[in-house]
Write an enzyme that holds these catalytic residues in place. Structure first.
Site, short mmCIF file in Angstrom:
data_model
loop_
_atom_site.label_atom_id
_atom_site.label_comp_id
_atom_site.label_asym_id
_atom_site.label_seq_id
_atom_site.Cartn_x
_atom_site.Cartn_y
_atom_site.Cartn_z
N LYS A 13 0.87 -1.19 0.00
CA LYS A 13 0.00 0.00 0.00
C LYS A 13 0.89 1.23 0.00
O LYS A 13 1.80 1.34 0.82
CB LYS A 13 -0.88 -0.01 1.25
CG LYS A 13 -1.61 1.28 1.53
CD LYS A 13 -1.58 1.65 3.00
CE LYS A 13 -0.20 2.02 3.49
NZ LYS A 13 -0.14 2.57 4.84
N PRO A 100 8.98 -5.30 3.54
CA PRO A 100 9.58 -4.94 4.82
C PRO A 100 8.49 -4.67 5.86
O PRO A 100 7.39 -4.22 5.51
CB PRO A 100 10.38 -3.68 4.51
CG PRO A 100 10.00 -3.23 3.16
CD PRO A 100 9.35 -4.38 2.45
N ALA A 102 6.72 -3.11 9.39
CA ALA A 102 6.64 -1.81 10.09
C ALA A 102 7.34 -0.74 9.25
O ALA A 102 8.23 -0.03 9.72
CB ALA A 102 7.23 -1.89 11.49
N SER A 103 6.94 -0.64 7.99
CA SER A 103 7.70 0.20 7.07
C SER A 103 6.83 1.14 6.25
O SER A 103 7.29 1.71 5.27
CB SER A 103 8.50 -0.70 6.13
OG SER A 103 7.67 -1.19 5.11
N VAL A 105 4.19 0.48 4.34
CA VAL A 105 3.52 -0.04 3.15
C VAL A 105 2.38 -1.01 3.51
O VAL A 105 1.89 -1.75 2.66
CB VAL A 105 4.49 -0.70 2.13
CG1 VAL A 105 5.39 0.35 1.51
CG2 VAL A 105 5.31 -1.81 2.77
N GLY A 106 1.99 -0.97 4.78
CA GLY A 106 0.79 -1.68 5.21
C GLY A 106 0.81 -3.18 5.03
O GLY A 106 -0.23 -3.80 4.81
N GLY A 107 1.97 -3.78 5.15
CA GLY A 107 2.09 -5.22 4.91
C GLY A 107 1.12 -6.06 5.73
O GLY A 107 0.46 -6.95 5.19
N GLY A 108 1.02 -5.77 7.01
CA GLY A 108 0.14 -6.57 7.88
C GLY A 108 -1.31 -6.46 7.45
O GLY A 108 -2.02 -7.47 7.34
N SER A 110 -2.45 -5.55 4.51
CA SER A 110 -2.63 -6.13 3.19
C SER A 110 -2.64 -7.66 3.27
O SER A 110 -3.42 -8.32 2.57
CB SER A 110 -1.50 -5.63 2.28
OG SER A 110 -1.91 -5.67 0.96
N ASP A 142 -6.47 0.40 8.34
CA ASP A 142 -6.10 0.28 6.92
C ASP A 142 -6.78 -0.89 6.22
O ASP A 142 -6.61 -1.06 5.01
CB ASP A 142 -4.58 0.10 6.78
CG ASP A 142 -3.82 1.40 6.96
OD1 ASP A 142 -4.49 2.44 7.11
OD2 ASP A 142 -2.58 1.35 6.95
P1 ATP Z 1 1.06 0.91 8.16
O1 ATP Z 1 1.57 1.50 6.88
O2 ATP Z 1 -0.37 0.43 8.06
O3 ATP Z 1 1.35 1.73 9.38
P2 ATP Z 1 3.30 -0.74 8.39
O4 ATP Z 1 3.75 -1.14 7.02
O5 ATP Z 1 4.04 0.41 9.00
O6 ATP Z 1 1.79 -0.46 8.36
P3 ATP Z 1 3.21 -3.52 9.15
O7 ATP Z 1 4.28 -4.09 8.27
O8 ATP Z 1 1.81 -3.79 8.79
O9 ATP Z 1 3.43 -1.96 9.35
O10 ATP Z 1 3.53 -4.03 10.63
C1 ATP Z 1 3.05 -3.40 11.78
C2 ATP Z 1 3.18 -4.37 12.97
O11 ATP Z 1 2.23 -5.42 12.80
C3 ATP Z 1 4.54 -5.03 13.09
O12 ATP Z 1 5.15 -4.57 14.26
C4 ATP Z 1 4.29 -6.52 13.15
O13 ATP Z 1 4.89 -7.15 14.25
C5 ATP Z 1 2.76 -6.67 13.24
N1 ATP Z 1 2.25 -7.72 12.31
C6 ATP Z 1 1.32 -8.63 12.59
N2 ATP Z 1 1.06 -9.40 11.51
C7 ATP Z 1 1.85 -8.96 10.53
C8 ATP Z 1 2.03 -9.37 9.18
N3 ATP Z 1 1.36 -10.38 8.63
N4 ATP Z 1 2.91 -8.67 8.44
C9 ATP Z 1 3.58 -7.63 8.99
N5 ATP Z 1 3.46 -7.22 10.26
C10 ATP Z 1 2.60 -7.88 11.03
#
Ligand code: ATP
Length: 291
Positions: A13, A100, A102-103, A105-108, A110, A142
């Site tokens: 994202k 990556p 907590a970066s 791009v909303g990996g969790g 998504s 998100d």
């Molecule tokens: P956003 O852009 O929504 O703030 P983000 O990219 O900064 O998200 P994520 O990669 O979604 O952050 O990870 C946030 C937290 O969610 C991490 O600290 C991680 O431990 C936890 N988490 C739980 N499940 C997942 C997953 N499937 N993938 C990534 N992180 C996860």
């Protein structure tokens, strides 16, 4: 019910712009964000099995929890809760973690959205889109935007989603300097929370027009994130000096995106940057348009 495993891409994202416009009494920040999704992301594969299980592979596998706190498992449990009386037999879920963590791009989120879609397909079930979006917010603000997965404007705490009618596909390079950033910490560090609203999105047909329109928008979290993680400035410099029409941080960082007018220049820039900084995450991709 299909018997073959089902895979879904959990797209990165990208907050092409993110304006912080206020704060609610409960502390949540109000945002207005132009969001699009890449053709690169994690992969979720679900398959029938004798018992529920979860496996994680991929470059960033060791960065995510494998217990119930993983959003993939929370998404599986939510789908079952929303389908009382429906046959939802045991599943093996595999996550290929390529984004990556907590970066920005909303990996969790998504991953959770892709899990929901894959399980509904595997179980041959349906949930009304509005009901699903409302319920999925319990996993994160998100989630509704990740369920849409196409260019949109998000408002409120990010959970009010308005899909755009027209947005072109754009080449991009994603770069992360290898830093994890805590979203609450960045919001806490903000000096100003009542910034100007996001300008209305008008039609743009190509990368130049998109970059021009985005130049009048901002990521209001970028300055605070750069203060905590100066490497973000190096990432933006690297993208700009390698031909990006526009370079900006996504979400609360530290991942940044550069926009390029074609596939060739994007791949060439990615190549130079990854040779210059072998420890960085560097990925050329296509940002999905509305077509
Ligand atoms: P956003 O852009 O929504 O703030 P983000 O990219 O900064 O998200 P994520 O990669 O979604 O952050 O990870 C946030 C937290 O969610 C991490 O600290 C991680 O431990 C936890 N988490 C739980 N499940 C997942 C997953 N499937 N993938 C990534 N992180 C996860």
């Amino acid at each position: 019910m299909p018997t073959e495993p089902i895979s879904r891409l959990a797209r990165a994202k990208l907050n092409l712009a993110l304006h912080v416009t206020g704060q609610r009494a409960d502390g949540y920040h109000l945002i207005e964000s132009l969001v699009a999704f890449a053709d690169f992301g994690d992969e979720i594969t679900v398959a029938h099995s004798d018992e529920d299980s979860f496996v994680v592979s991929g470059h960033f596998a060791s960065w995510v929890p494998i217990d119930g706190s993983n959003l993939v498992l929370a998404a599986r449990d939510l789908v079952r809760k929303l389908l009382p009386g429906t046959n939802t037999p045991p599943v093996r879920i595999a996550l290929n973690k390529r984004l990556p963590v907590a970066s920005g791009v909303g990996g969790g989120s998504s991953d959770a959205a892709a899990t929901i879609k894959a399980l509904l397909a595997l179980w041959g079930a349906q949930i009304d889109a509005e009901e699903l979006a409302r319920a999925a917010v319990s996993l994160g603000a998100d989630l509704p935007m990740c369920l849409v997965g196409r260019p949109l404007v998000a408002r409120g705490i990010g959970d009010e989603v308005e899909p755009l009618r027209s947005f072109p596909a754009v080449h991009a390079v994603l770069v992360n300097p290898g830093a994890q950033i805590s979203t609450p910490e960045i919001f806490k560090a903000l000096e100003k929370r009542d910034n100007a609203a996001l300008p209305k999105w008008t039609e743009a047909n190509d990368t130049f027009a998109v970059a021009q329109a985005l130049a009048d928008m901002r990521n209001d979290l970028q300055q605070a994130a750069m203060a905590l993680c100066p490497a973000i400035g190096d990432v933006l410099d690297a993208l700009r000096s390698n031909g990006a029409e526009l370079a900006r941080m996504s979400g609360s960082g530290a991942t940044c995106f550069g926009l390029f007018d074609n596939f060739g220049p994007a791949v060439a820039a990615a190549d130079v940057i990854s040779k210059m900084q072998p420890g960085w995450f560097v990925e050329p991709c296509l940002i999905r348009g509305t077509d």
